[in-house]
Design a protein around this motif. Structure first.
Motif, short mmCIF file in Angstrom:
data_model
loop_
_atom_site.label_atom_id
_atom_site.label_comp_id
_atom_site.label_asym_id
_atom_site.label_seq_id
_atom_site.Cartn_x
_atom_site.Cartn_y
_atom_site.Cartn_z
N ARG A 71 0.83 -1.20 0.00
CA ARG A 71 0.00 0.00 0.00
C ARG A 71 0.87 1.26 0.00
O ARG A 71 0.52 2.25 -0.64
N ILE A 72 1.98 1.21 0.70
CA ILE A 72 2.87 2.38 0.72
C ILE A 72 3.36 2.67 -0.70
O ILE A 72 3.36 3.81 -1.15
N ALA A 73 3.75 1.61 -1.40
CA ALA A 73 4.24 1.79 -2.77
C ALA A 73 3.17 2.45 -3.64
O ALA A 73 3.45 3.37 -4.41
N ALA A 74 1.92 2.01 -3.46
CA ALA A 74 0.82 2.59 -4.24
C ALA A 74 0.62 4.05 -3.88
O ALA A 74 0.44 4.90 -4.76
N LEU A 75 0.71 4.37 -2.60
CA LEU A 75 0.47 5.74 -2.16
C LEU A 75 1.58 6.69 -2.61
O LEU A 75 1.32 7.82 -3.00
N ILE A 76 2.82 6.20 -2.56
CA ILE A 76 3.93 7.05 -3.02
C ILE A 76 3.73 7.40 -4.49
O ILE A 76 3.95 8.53 -4.91
N HIS A 77 3.27 6.43 -5.24
CA HIS A 77 3.02 6.67 -6.66
C HIS A 77 1.94 7.74 -6.82
O HIS A 77 2.07 8.65 -7.63
N VAL A 78 0.90 7.64 -6.00
CA VAL A 78 -0.20 8.62 -6.09
C VAL A 78 0.28 10.02 -5.71
O VAL A 78 -0.06 11.00 -6.35
N PHE A 79 1.11 10.10 -4.68
CA PHE A 79 1.55 11.42 -4.21
C PHE A 79 2.53 12.08 -5.17
O PHE A 79 2.85 13.25 -5.01
N ASN A 80 3.02 11.30 -6.13
CA ASN A 80 3.84 11.90 -7.18
C ASN A 80 5.08 12.57 -6.59
O ASN A 80 5.44 13.68 -6.97
N ILE A 81 5.68 11.91 -5.62
CA ILE A 81 6.78 12.55 -4.91
C ILE A 81 8.12 11.92 -5.30
O ILE A 81 8.26 10.71 -5.29
N PRO A 82 9.07 12.78 -5.67
CA PRO A 82 10.41 12.25 -5.92
C PRO A 82 11.07 11.91 -4.59
O PRO A 82 11.60 12.78 -3.90
N LEU A 83 11.01 10.68 -4.22
CA LEU A 83 11.50 10.28 -2.91
C LEU A 83 13.02 10.31 -2.90
O LEU A 83 13.67 9.72 -3.73
N VAL A 84 13.56 11.04 -1.94
CA VAL A 84 15.01 11.19 -1.87
C VAL A 84 15.62 10.14 -0.95
O VAL A 84 16.63 9.54 -1.24
N GLN A 85 14.97 9.93 0.14
CA GLN A 85 15.58 9.03 1.11
C GLN A 85 14.51 8.40 1.99
O GLN A 85 13.50 9.02 2.30
N VAL A 86 14.75 7.22 2.38
CA VAL A 86 13.83 6.54 3.28
C VAL A 86 14.49 6.40 4.64
O VAL A 86 15.64 5.99 4.74
N ILE A 87 13.79 6.78 5.64
CA ILE A 87 14.34 6.66 6.99
C ILE A 87 13.47 5.69 7.77
O ILE A 87 12.26 5.82 7.79
N GLU A 88 14.10 4.76 8.37
CA GLU A 88 13.35 3.85 9.23
C GLU A 88 13.61 4.23 10.67
O GLU A 88 14.70 4.67 11.03
N ASN A 89 12.59 4.07 11.44
CA ASN A 89 12.76 4.35 12.86
C ASN A 89 13.65 3.28 13.47
O ASN A 89 13.33 2.10 13.46
N LYS A 90 14.78 3.72 14.01
CA LYS A 90 15.77 2.75 14.48
C LYS A 90 15.66 2.46 15.97
O LYS A 90 16.40 1.63 16.50
#
Lengths: 179, 344
Positions: free
Chosen positions: B184-203
């Motif tokens: 679902r995240i992948a689908a939503l990122i596509h919808v938001f049309n956002i050039p994703l620069v970096q992914v941060i995971e909560n460590k």
């Protein structure tokens, strides 16, 4: 007092069908000719023309004095208005203000130093030319990109807090109109 | 060419006067300039002088907001949060089953809550959301989209409608998803049309439940240096940075807000946070002591600098904001599954 021009009249070519031209005199007595479509971009000037009842017949015989704008700024403004006089309205433009791209011609026109740019903003604000105001602000806003506060202070001529306080003090110490 | 038709170049003939600067031009023009500046530039401009800082703070368009949207099968809720005034949350919930229409519940003003007859809950939400997007001028600092219990039909409809209203890339500096799987995240990122620069995971790994006390279900503690290194690293990221945080824990750190003198930590928790211990490198006032050890119930924290919200009215979701002095050294938080379990 005569308002005869001290320098030759600046002619601006009218390339399309509307032949109505108006004369504008800047604060330093430079005279400009501007077309009706172009002058409509300035709300202040157009209101003035409407209130004075200028028509196609008497427009050139009645130059409009603009006391608050000097010749240099007026030249830029006339060029801008003539360039954009046939532009279509952009109703949604302000909603996506960050996405809008400044055309290259306008960027060239506004490639002047900051002091001049601020003066042009004052003139544009007085003449109420929305589009030119947007463009000027865009150029100034772009200058801030990737700058440190110290660099911004220099670029925009922003006084430090201490300088600000000193200015306020000197303003309050100086004698008023009656003093 | 019109330009070539200008016959004379006019000599500059400007009367002598004080030089014009950004601070001496009309306020309308300054406001407009700010609209063209990105968030980072405005933050830098705030630091140049007191007068400009005051101006920027008072200008409506420069109060950057965060938005959080919570979607479930039964309702969609969204809240606007002003960064400078975290307690000022305006929230609206669009309930699916509102009798003959959509029941609108206003968090800020419950008395005005009403039912829009014949209206569909999701249509109504997207109508309002589209209006917001159309009039958004400043980029959001945080956009958070959280999903509660959402079946495929609801999600697909939400995604489809989202797609239909997002015409340009979503204007936000950071994007968080919560309670949603990778597909679902992948689908939503596509919808938001956002050039994703970096992914941060909560460590941050949460401590195992403390068997001795039994009351503590979840706890987290951070050293200042760790927090700065791992959470505040966005300061060094390039302009236009957008991040995605996969929030999986019961107690999650969303982000830190730099509020001039203070730091504020926001935490989203499934359980109410009941204990907060802060330690400082120096104690300067009574407030420090009060804030350093708090054992309290809702809305009853000892310091005025700590607020707790039940996020969007959900019983099992809490939102905590803790304001910290710059000299804080460490922080420890605990939350409990059941209010009655707490033994004070």
């Amino acid at each position: 007092m005569s308002v005869e021009p001290e320098v030759p009249i600046v002619q601006v070519e009218e390339v399309r069908e509307n032949p109505v031209l108006y004369k504008i005199i800047s604060s330093d007595n430079h005279v400009f000719t501007i077309s009706e479509h172009a002058v409509k971009l300035s709300k202040t000037l157009w209101d003035l023309i409407t209130n004075l009842g200028l028509t196609a017949e008497n427009a050139l015989d009645n130059p409009i004095p603009v006391e608050n704008v000097n010749g240099k700024n007026m030249e830029t403004i006339v060029q801008f208005c003539e360039r954009h006089k046939y532009d279509e309205e952009e109703p949604e433009y302000t909603n996506y203000i960050r996405e809008f791209v400044l055309p290259e011609w306008d960027r060239q026109l506004l490639s002047i130093d900051n002091e001049e740019l601020f003066q042009l903003i004052l003139a544009t604000n007085y003449l109420d030319i929305q589009k030119l105001m947007d463009y000027c602000c865009r150029v100034i806003g772009d200058m801030a990109k990737d700058k440190t506060p110290e660099e911004l202070r220099i670029i925009y001529g922003i006084p430090t807090d201490a300088e600000d306080d000193a200015l306020e003090r000197s303003a309050s110490d100086s004698p008023g109109p009656s003093g | 060419m019109i330009l070539n038709a200008v016959e004379n170049t006019i000599e500059a003939d400007i009367p002598v006067r004080a030089p014009l600067t950004l601070t001496t031009i009309p306020n309308d023009a300054i406001e407009k300039i700010l609209k063209f500046c990105d968030y980072k530039s405005i933050m830098c401009l705030r630091k140049t002088s007191r007068s400009l800082r005051n101006f920027i703070t008072q200008t409506k368009d420069s109060s950057f907001e965060a938005i959080q949207i919570l979607v479930s099968n039964e309702r969609i809720g969204w809240g606007f949060i002003k960064t400078a005034y975290r307690q000022d949350i305006i929230s609206t919930n669009y309930h699916r089953n509102g009798g003959n229409g959509c029941w609108l519940f206003y968090g800020k003003n419950p008395r005005k809550s009403n039912v829009i007859l014949g209206a569909d809950w999701m249509d109504l939400f997207f109508q309002d959301f589209e209006f917001f997007l159309r009039h958004q001028r400043a980029p959001l600092e945080v956009f958070r989209l959280a999903f509660g219990e959402t079946n495929d039909a609801t999600f697909e409809r939400f995604e489809k409608m989202l797609k239909s209203i997002i015409k340009t890339p979503l204007k936000t500096l950071r994007l968080f998803f919560d309670g949603v799987g990778a597909t679902r995240i992948a689908a939503l990122i596509h919808v938001f049309n956002i050039p994703l620069v970096q992914v941060i995971e909560n460590k941050h790994k949460l401590r195992e439940p403390d068997r001795d006390t039994m009351k503590i279900r979840r706890a987290a503690s951070f050293e200042k240096t760790t927090v700065f290194r791992e959470i505040c690293s966005f300061e060094d990221l390039p302009e236009g940075f957008r991040s995605l945080s996969l929030i999986r824990h019961r107690l999650d750190v969303l982000r830190w807000y730099d509020l001039q003198r203070f730091w504020a930590l926001t935490i989203d928790s499934k359980y109410p946070v009941k204990k907060c211990e802060l330690s400082f490198t120096s104690i300067e006032s009574e407030e420090h002591i009060l804030a350093s050890l708090g054992l309290c119930a809702f809305d009853n924290w000892p310091s005025g600098r700590i607020w707790i919200y039940r996020a969007l009215g959900r019983r099992d979701n809490y939102y905590v904001i803790i304001m910290l002095e710059p000299n804080f050294a460490s922080l420890r938080l605990e939350c409990y599954e059941n209010d009655n379990d707490i033994d004070l």
